[in-house]
Design an enzyme around this catalytic site. Sequence first.
Site, PDB file in Angstrom:
ATOM      1  N   LYS A 151     -11.409  -1.136  -1.216  1.00 56.20           N
ATOM      2  CA  LYS A 151     -11.810   0.321  -1.504  1.00 56.20           C
ATOM      3  C   LYS A 151     -11.147   0.933  -2.731  1.00 56.20           C
ATOM      4  O   LYS A 151     -10.187   0.157  -3.280  1.00 56.20           O
ATOM      5  CB  LYS A 151     -11.047   1.135  -0.148  1.00 56.20           C
ATOM      6  N   ASP A 166      -3.168   6.452  -3.271  1.00 55.12           N
ATOM      7  CA  ASP A 166      -1.907   5.940  -2.449  1.00 55.12           C
ATOM      8  C   ASP A 166      -1.288   4.881  -3.378  1.00 55.12           C
ATOM      9  O   ASP A 166      -1.462   4.680  -4.597  1.00 55.12           O
ATOM     10  CB  ASP A 166      -2.349   5.454  -1.305  1.00 55.12           C
ATOM     11  N   ASP A 191      -6.115   2.054  -3.875  1.00 62.44           N
ATOM     12  CA  ASP A 191      -7.337   1.980  -3.126  1.00 62.44           C
ATOM     13  C   ASP A 191      -7.600   3.166  -2.119  1.00 62.44           C
ATOM     14  O   ASP A 191      -8.837   3.392  -1.903  1.00 62.44           O
ATOM     15  CB  ASP A 191      -7.400   0.566  -2.315  1.00 62.44           C
ATOM     16  N   ARG A 192      -6.714   4.054  -1.920  1.00 60.51           N
ATOM     17  CA  ARG A 192      -7.023   5.067  -0.968  1.00 60.51           C
ATOM     18  C   ARG A 192      -6.929   6.334  -1.590  1.00 60.51           C
ATOM     19  O   ARG A 192      -6.327   6.388  -2.741  1.00 60.51           O
ATOM     20  CB  ARG A 192      -6.058   5.095   0.387  1.00 60.51           C
ATOM     21  N   SER A 196      -8.784   5.615   7.360  1.00 62.01           N
ATOM     22  CA  SER A 196      -7.381   5.706   6.877  1.00 62.01           C
ATOM     23  C   SER A 196      -7.496   5.807   5.390  1.00 62.01           C
ATOM     24  O   SER A 196      -6.484   5.448   4.586  1.00 62.01           O
ATOM     25  CB  SER A 196      -6.932   4.091   7.015  1.00 62.01           C
ATOM     26  N   SER A 225       0.753  -1.164   0.123  1.00 61.29           N
ATOM     27  CA  SER A 225      -0.106  -0.143  -0.061  1.00 61.29           C
ATOM     28  C   SER A 225       0.855   1.281  -0.006  1.00 61.29           C
ATOM     29  O   SER A 225       1.818   1.257  -0.845  1.00 61.29           O
ATOM     30  CB  SER A 225      -1.072  -0.103   1.151  1.00 61.29           C
ATOM     31  N   HIS A 226       0.739   1.988   1.117  1.00 61.23           N
ATOM     32  CA  HIS A 226       1.439   3.430   1.158  1.00 61.23           C
ATOM     33  C   HIS A 226       2.659   3.286   1.790  1.00 61.23           C
ATOM     34  O   HIS A 226       3.588   4.259   1.474  1.00 61.23           O
ATOM     35  CB  HIS A 226       0.723   4.471   1.929  1.00 61.23           C
ATOM     36  N   ASP A 247      -1.336   1.707  -4.151  1.00 59.56           N
ATOM     37  CA  ASP A 247      -1.930   0.588  -4.831  1.00 59.56           C
ATOM     38  C   ASP A 247      -3.306   1.127  -5.276  1.00 59.56           C
ATOM     39  O   ASP A 247      -4.215   0.202  -5.836  1.00 59.56           O
ATOM     40  CB  ASP A 247      -1.916  -0.744  -4.196  1.00 59.56           C
TER      41      ASP A 247
HETATM   42  C1  G6P Z   1      -4.925  -1.016   5.033  1.00 58.10           C
HETATM   43  C2  G6P Z   1      -6.257  -1.726   5.259  1.00 58.10           C
HETATM   44  C3  G6P Z   1      -7.035  -0.828   5.948  1.00 58.10           C
HETATM   45  C4  G6P Z   1      -6.960  -0.410   7.098  1.00 58.10           C
HETATM   46  C5  G6P Z   1      -5.384   0.255   6.966  1.00 58.10           C
HETATM   47  C6  G6P Z   1      -4.727   0.684   8.346  1.00 58.10           C
HETATM   48  O1  G6P Z   1      -5.148   0.052   4.078  1.00 58.10           O
HETATM   49  O2  G6P Z   1      -6.702  -2.099   3.973  1.00 58.10           O
HETATM   50  O3  G6P Z   1      -8.572  -1.571   6.074  1.00 58.10           O
HETATM   51  O4  G6P Z   1      -7.663   0.628   7.511  1.00 58.10           O
HETATM   52  O5  G6P Z   1      -4.446  -0.526   6.000  1.00 58.10           O
HETATM   53  O6  G6P Z   1      -4.579  -0.546   9.120  1.00 58.10           O
HETATM   54  P1  G6P Z   1      -3.762  -0.477  10.292  1.00 58.10           P
HETATM   55  O7  G6P Z   1      -4.041  -1.753  10.914  1.00 58.10           O
HETATM   56  O8  G6P Z   1      -2.411  -0.015   9.866  1.00 58.10           O
HETATM   57  O9  G6P Z   1      -4.447   0.677  11.231  1.00 58.10           O
HETATM   58 ZN    ZN Z   2      -3.450   0.964  -0.526  1.00 58.36          ZN
END
Ligand code: G6P
Ligand code: ZN
Length: 540
Positions: A373, A274, A278-279, A362, A111-112, A276
């Site tokens: 997402k 972000d 999704d955000r 998040s 992800s990020h 990937d």
């Molecule tokens: C990922 C997940 C989200 C989650 C985020 C933070 O992006 O897909 O569902 O809210 O991480 O997760 P964390 O456990 O680091 O707070």
């Molecule tokens: Zn992501």
Amino acid sequence: MTEIKTTPFDDQKPGTSGLRKKVGIFQTANYLENFVQAIFDTVPDLNGGLLILGGDGRYHNDVAIQTILRIAAANGVARVMVGHGGILSTPAASNMIRQYEAVGGIVLSASHNPAGPDGDFGIKFNVANGGPASTAVTDAIFERTKMIDHYRTAEGSVDLDVIGDSAIGDMQVTVFDPVADHADLMERLFDFDAIREMIASDLSLCFDAMHAVTGPYATEVFVNRLGVDPDGMMNVQPLPDFGGGHPDPNPVYAKTLFARMFADDAPDFGAASDGDGDRYIVLGRGIYVSPSDSLAVITANAHLAPAYKNGISGVARSMPTSRATDVVAKAMDVDCFETPTGWKYFGNLLDAGRITICGEESAGTSSDHVREKDGLWAVLMWLNILTVRRQSVMDILRDHWGIYGRHYYSRHDYEEVAKDKAEAVMATLRDQLADLPGRQFGSEVISDADSFTYHDPIDGSVAENQGLRVMFESGSRFVMRLSGTGTAGATLRLYLEAYEPKDGVHDADLAERLAPIAAIADEITNLKQIVMRDGPSLVS
Ligand code: G6P
Ligand code: ZN
């Protein structure tokens, strides 16, 4: 097909969103191989089935894809569809799984989190509904990793840069361009004609893809289909190290976008996505929309977009996400579910049709069109809302707070804290939970305090210890939990929420308005002293 002897690793338990480790760990001999074989051992339907494969394009993505292809071939997978260049955004992967009725998908992403040889890497398994595997499945994969003694592999590789069909052994491999399918899906959900017209006549827009996976998808949607001036598109070239940046769209890492949106000549609308895809975040001229507020505004206005014109069946938010959405759902008389952090918890509710929209603090928001997402979806939803309401982002927020009240909200992260210290903070708070209700701190009185347990209303599963909540009579709240996505030490997250009713003050300084709640949280948990920090390392 060859069977290679291996020995288990003891640290392959997936966290909030798959298995995430430093790249170096994934480069350890057999580390990735063991985990992938454990997926195939746990999900026998993959044998003879279709698998979707791709990642966010970060360093090691290409190597890992070839490894996974060879293991898939040796485990009898009939066909793999892999994104062009091995790249696939997370929402596009979810869409592909659904559209082509795959048995599942493997998404390579952290992800990020930063990328590069010293950065992070991750692997996640998504099931046939397109969403992340449930805890029951990830637990089974983890159990399998603890006893694995061999993996299967085959000879061969695929040129990921060439679109078309090839094979490894009996397994067909199709390299495809994922961008068009996702853009088509967006076009079916939103009023592209109206958005195009608004962009041509009176809306300036900038979008920051942060050198991550969304660049090509955003270019197709915004530039090619909606006529956005390419000058408004920032960092759209995906790079294996994200240009040395940190593709986490928040006030700290999306600094350039924030500067642009708070400048005198700011465009009307700004957004970023972000690593990937999704955000996302959304900004108006001179205003940042907190992800929790974004979910609430989208919930209240989704009916303005064609695909949601008949209303929504319900909404869900992760527990630490502010309760702004609850107020909207109540006014709309639809269900609002509170789930643990992690997109996988929305899957059952979406599959059962109990919710149409869901989101998290998040910076993830999405709907039942996929099971992940979807950053672009959320940005397009905002644009569609703007076309109908013809108001600025700031005015939409002000109207919203005037109707529902404002939940001032901020997350304080204490990153890379020693695990024992982070656990000590959690224990300090946990030990006091029973005694807190009724106690007064300054002008706030605690109404309730607990450790969050989720009872899934669809399959009856129970998830315990999902974070500690302290609620005040004023409607304010703080929440504390340990992140499940970090790769170094522990990350302690403190979520602060101060409620101001609809006739209250909605333009106070965010940090000032939240300071009393932060002080109470510190007093109760002894946080700063235990972790030996003056304050959070990241405020978002
Ligand atoms: C990922 C997940 C989200 C989650 C985020 C933070 O992006 O897909 O569902 O809210 O991480 O997760 P964390 O456990 O680091 O707070
Ligand atoms: Zn992501």
